[in-house]
Design a protein around this motif. Structure first.
Motif, PDB file in Angstrom:
ATOM      1  N   SER A  11      -2.291  -1.740 -28.486  1.00  0.00           N
ATOM      2  CA  SER A  11      -1.281  -0.663 -28.519  1.00  0.00           C
ATOM      3  C   SER A  11      -0.065  -1.073 -27.683  1.00  0.00           C
ATOM      4  CB  SER A  11      -1.882   0.630 -27.963  1.00  0.00           C
ATOM      5  OG  SER A  11      -3.039   0.998 -28.656  1.00  0.00           O
ATOM      6  N   PRO A  12       0.618  -2.139 -28.066  1.00  0.00           N
ATOM      7  CA  PRO A  12       1.701  -2.665 -27.226  1.00  0.00           C
ATOM      8  C   PRO A  12       2.851  -1.681 -27.000  1.00  0.00           C
ATOM      9  CG  PRO A  12       1.685  -3.759 -29.369  1.00  0.00           C
ATOM     10  CD  PRO A  12       0.443  -2.927 -29.298  1.00  0.00           C
ATOM     11  N   GLU A  13       3.169  -0.867 -28.001  1.00  0.00           N
ATOM     12  CA  GLU A  13       4.292   0.080 -27.836  1.00  0.00           C
ATOM     13  C   GLU A  13       3.939   1.154 -26.805  1.00  0.00           C
ATOM     14  OE1 GLU A  13       2.386   0.284 -30.872  1.00  0.00           O
ATOM     15  OE2 GLU A  13       3.313  -1.517 -31.650  1.00  0.00           O
ATOM     16  N   LEU A  14       2.718   1.666 -26.888  1.00  0.00           N
ATOM     17  CA  LEU A  14       2.292   2.694 -25.938  1.00  0.00           C
ATOM     18  C   LEU A  14       2.145   2.109 -24.533  1.00  0.00           C
ATOM     19  CD1 LEU A  14      -0.294   4.598 -28.149  1.00  0.00           C
ATOM     20  CD2 LEU A  14       2.031   5.310 -27.549  1.00  0.00           C
ATOM     21  N   PHE A  15       1.593   0.901 -24.449  1.00  0.00           N
ATOM     22  CA  PHE A  15       1.490   0.234 -23.156  1.00  0.00           C
ATOM     23  C   PHE A  15       2.873   0.104 -22.529  1.00  0.00           C
ATOM     24  CE2 PHE A  15       2.067  -3.593 -20.656  1.00  0.00           C
ATOM     25  CZ  PHE A  15       1.163  -3.390 -19.641  1.00  0.00           C
ATOM     26  N   LYS A  17       5.630   1.817 -22.969  1.00  0.00           N
ATOM     27  CA  LYS A  17       6.176   3.097 -22.520  1.00  0.00           C
ATOM     28  C   LYS A  17       5.486   3.573 -21.247  1.00  0.00           C
ATOM     29  CE  LYS A  17       7.678   4.579 -27.083  1.00  0.00           C
ATOM     30  NZ  LYS A  17       9.101   4.696 -26.935  1.00  0.00           N
ATOM     31  N   PHE A  18       4.169   3.439 -21.182  1.00  0.00           N
ATOM     32  CA  PHE A  18       3.438   3.869 -19.991  1.00  0.00           C
ATOM     33  C   PHE A  18       3.760   2.958 -18.812  1.00  0.00           C
ATOM     34  CE2 PHE A  18      -0.708   4.836 -17.731  1.00  0.00           C
ATOM     35  CZ  PHE A  18      -0.326   6.115 -17.383  1.00  0.00           C
ATOM     36  N   TYR A  19       3.895   1.675 -19.064  1.00  0.00           N
ATOM     37  CA  TYR A  19       4.278   0.719 -18.024  1.00  0.00           C
ATOM     38  C   TYR A  19       5.673   1.055 -17.493  1.00  0.00           C
ATOM     39  CZ  TYR A  19       5.325  -3.642 -15.633  1.00  0.00           C
ATOM     40  OH  TYR A  19       5.692  -4.572 -14.680  1.00  0.00           O
ATOM     41  N   ASP A  20       6.604   1.331 -18.391  1.00  0.00           N
ATOM     42  CA  ASP A  20       7.960   1.694 -17.972  1.00  0.00           C
ATOM     43  C   ASP A  20       7.957   2.968 -17.126  1.00  0.00           C
ATOM     44  OD1 ASP A  20       8.961  -0.531 -19.286  1.00  0.00           O
ATOM     45  OD2 ASP A  20       9.708   0.603 -21.017  1.00  0.00           O
ATOM     46  N   PHE A  21       7.146   3.943 -17.525  1.00  0.00           N
ATOM     47  CA  PHE A  21       6.998   5.174 -16.743  1.00  0.00           C
ATOM     48  C   PHE A  21       6.503   4.831 -15.340  1.00  0.00           C
ATOM     49  CE2 PHE A  21       3.795   8.389 -15.398  1.00  0.00           C
ATOM     50  CZ  PHE A  21       4.668   9.414 -15.056  1.00  0.00           C
ATOM     51  N   SER A  22       5.478   3.997 -15.269  1.00  0.00           N
ATOM     52  CA  SER A  22       4.922   3.613 -13.974  1.00  0.00           C
ATOM     53  C   SER A  22       5.934   2.846 -13.133  1.00  0.00           C
ATOM     54  CB  SER A  22       3.662   2.770 -14.168  1.00  0.00           C
ATOM     55  OG  SER A  22       2.664   3.530 -14.797  1.00  0.00           O
ATOM     56  N   GLN A  23       6.699   1.986 -13.761  1.00  0.00           N
ATOM     57  CA  GLN A  23       7.720   1.224 -13.044  1.00  0.00           C
ATOM     58  C   GLN A  23       8.821   2.138 -12.507  1.00  0.00           C
ATOM     59  OE1 GLN A  23       5.798  -1.565 -12.456  1.00  0.00           O
ATOM     60  NE2 GLN A  23       7.855  -2.322 -12.175  1.00  0.00           N
ATOM     61  N   ALA A  24       9.151   3.189 -13.238  1.00  0.00           N
ATOM     62  CA  ALA A  24      10.164   4.138 -12.775  1.00  0.00           C
ATOM     63  C   ALA A  24       9.748   4.785 -11.458  1.00  0.00           C
ATOM     64  CB  ALA A  24      10.422   5.200 -13.835  1.00  0.00           C
ATOM     65  N   LEU A  25       8.461   4.884 -11.216  1.00  0.00           N
ATOM     66  CA  LEU A  25       7.959   5.485  -9.981  1.00  0.00           C
ATOM     67  C   LEU A  25       8.277   4.624  -8.757  1.00  0.00           C
ATOM     68  CD1 LEU A  25       4.561   6.691 -11.413  1.00  0.00           C
ATOM     69  CD2 LEU A  25       6.447   8.157 -10.630  1.00  0.00           C
ATOM     70  N   GLN A  26       8.594   3.361  -8.968  1.00  0.00           N
ATOM     71  CA  GLN A  26       8.957   2.493  -7.842  1.00  0.00           C
ATOM     72  C   GLN A  26      10.246   2.973  -7.168  1.00  0.00           C
ATOM     73  OE1 GLN A  26       6.591   0.216  -7.026  1.00  0.00           O
ATOM     74  NE2 GLN A  26       5.577   1.097  -8.790  1.00  0.00           N
ATOM     75  N   GLU A  27      11.016   3.765  -7.880  1.00  0.00           N
ATOM     76  CA  GLU A  27      12.287   4.283  -7.351  1.00  0.00           C
ATOM     77  C   GLU A  27      12.179   5.753  -6.941  1.00  0.00           C
ATOM     78  OE1 GLU A  27      14.756   2.115  -6.907  1.00  0.00           O
ATOM     79  OE2 GLU A  27      13.410   0.615  -7.783  1.00  0.00           O
ATOM     80  N   CYS A  28      10.966   6.279  -6.857  1.00  0.00           N
ATOM     81  CA  CYS A  28      10.809   7.696  -6.538  1.00  0.00           C
ATOM     82  C   CYS A  28      10.996   7.938  -5.034  1.00  0.00           C
ATOM     83  CB  CYS A  28       9.471   8.225  -7.046  1.00  0.00           C
ATOM     84  SG  CYS A  28       8.041   7.807  -6.022  1.00  0.00           S
ATOM     85  N   SER A  29      10.913   9.181  -4.638  1.00  0.00           N
ATOM     86  CA  SER A  29      11.183   9.572  -3.256  1.00  0.00           C
ATOM     87  C   SER A  29      10.031   9.292  -2.292  1.00  0.00           C
ATOM     88  CB  SER A  29      11.525  11.063  -3.217  1.00  0.00           C
ATOM     89  OG  SER A  29      10.422  11.834  -3.679  1.00  0.00           O
ATOM     90  N   ILE A  30       8.908   8.836  -2.800  1.00  0.00           N
ATOM     91  CA  ILE A  30       7.757   8.526  -1.953  1.00  0.00           C
ATOM     92  C   ILE A  30       7.815   7.059  -1.545  1.00  0.00           C
ATOM     93  CG2 ILE A  30       5.222   8.466  -1.820  1.00  0.00           C
ATOM     94  CD1 ILE A  30       6.392  11.300  -2.014  1.00  0.00           C
ATOM     95  N   GLU A  31       7.670   6.805  -0.262  1.00  0.00           N
ATOM     96  CA  GLU A  31       7.768   5.438   0.248  1.00  0.00           C
ATOM     97  C   GLU A  31       6.641   4.558  -0.297  1.00  0.00           C
ATOM     98  OE1 GLU A  31       5.668   8.213   2.743  1.00  0.00           O
ATOM     99  OE2 GLU A  31       7.789   8.202   2.269  1.00  0.00           O
ATOM    100  N   ARG A  32       6.951   3.272  -0.406  1.00  0.00           N
ATOM    101  CA  ARG A  32       6.043   2.282  -0.993  1.00  0.00           C
ATOM    102  C   ARG A  32       4.675   2.289  -0.304  1.00  0.00           C
ATOM    103  NH1 ARG A  32       5.189   0.434  -5.585  1.00  0.00           N
ATOM    104  NH2 ARG A  32       3.096   0.904  -4.983  1.00  0.00           N
TER     105      ARG A  32
END
Length: 159
Positions: A11-15, A17-32
């Protein structure tokens, strides 16, 4: 352990999209540092060998102290975590194990005492993401360490 199927290939397309969602969290307000603790704790609870392996290595690469990664499983008894980290870990546990009665007002109040509304919202998305990854990797028995080179985890020098 033998991987059942490769869900990334199936399921490469779904992977992606989910990977991109997870990567977006690297820029969230919670520290690493807190995100590393949260992903490790959820993965421990869910019994996801692939993710525990990955998140221990990520934490080391991000500079986390080894003893703290060992103490994540016993965070309530440990003196190594700040009140903010404890709140994040408590929120992680309740959302990973969602109790029959839901999230108590008491716990919500304690967590909100440490995190802003934005931070709590971002943390919730991070917990949603790791629980999704845990479910896929547990279901398909992804082999721990099998993607170390792809994700740069070999740099942790933990083998």
């Amino acid at each position: 352990m033998t991987q059942r199927i490769n869900y990334v290939q199936q399921s490469p397309e779904l992977f992606k999209k989910f990977y991109d969602f997870s990567q977006a969290l690297q820029e969230c307000s919670i520290e690493r540092t807190t995100l590393d603790l949260v992903t490790l704790r959820a993965s421990q609870i869910n019994g996801c060998a692939f993710c525990v392996d990955m998140h221990v290595k990520e934490a080391k690469i991000h500079g986390e102290r080894e003893l703290r990664t060992h103490h994540v499983a016993i965070w309530r008894e440990s003196t190594l975590f700040s009140p903010r980290e404890r709140a994040a870990l408590a929120w992680t546990e309740v959302l990973t194990r969602i109790p029959e009665h839901g999230v108590s007002d008491e716990l919500y109040g304690r967590v909100r005492g440490q995190l802003s509304e934005k931070e709590l919202s971002d943390l919730t998305y991070a917990i949603m993401a790791i629980n999704g990854w845990n479910r896929a990797n547990v279901a398909f028995q992804t082999v721990p360490g099998s993607s170390d080179k792809v994700f740069g985890l070999d740099k942790a020098n933990l083998s």
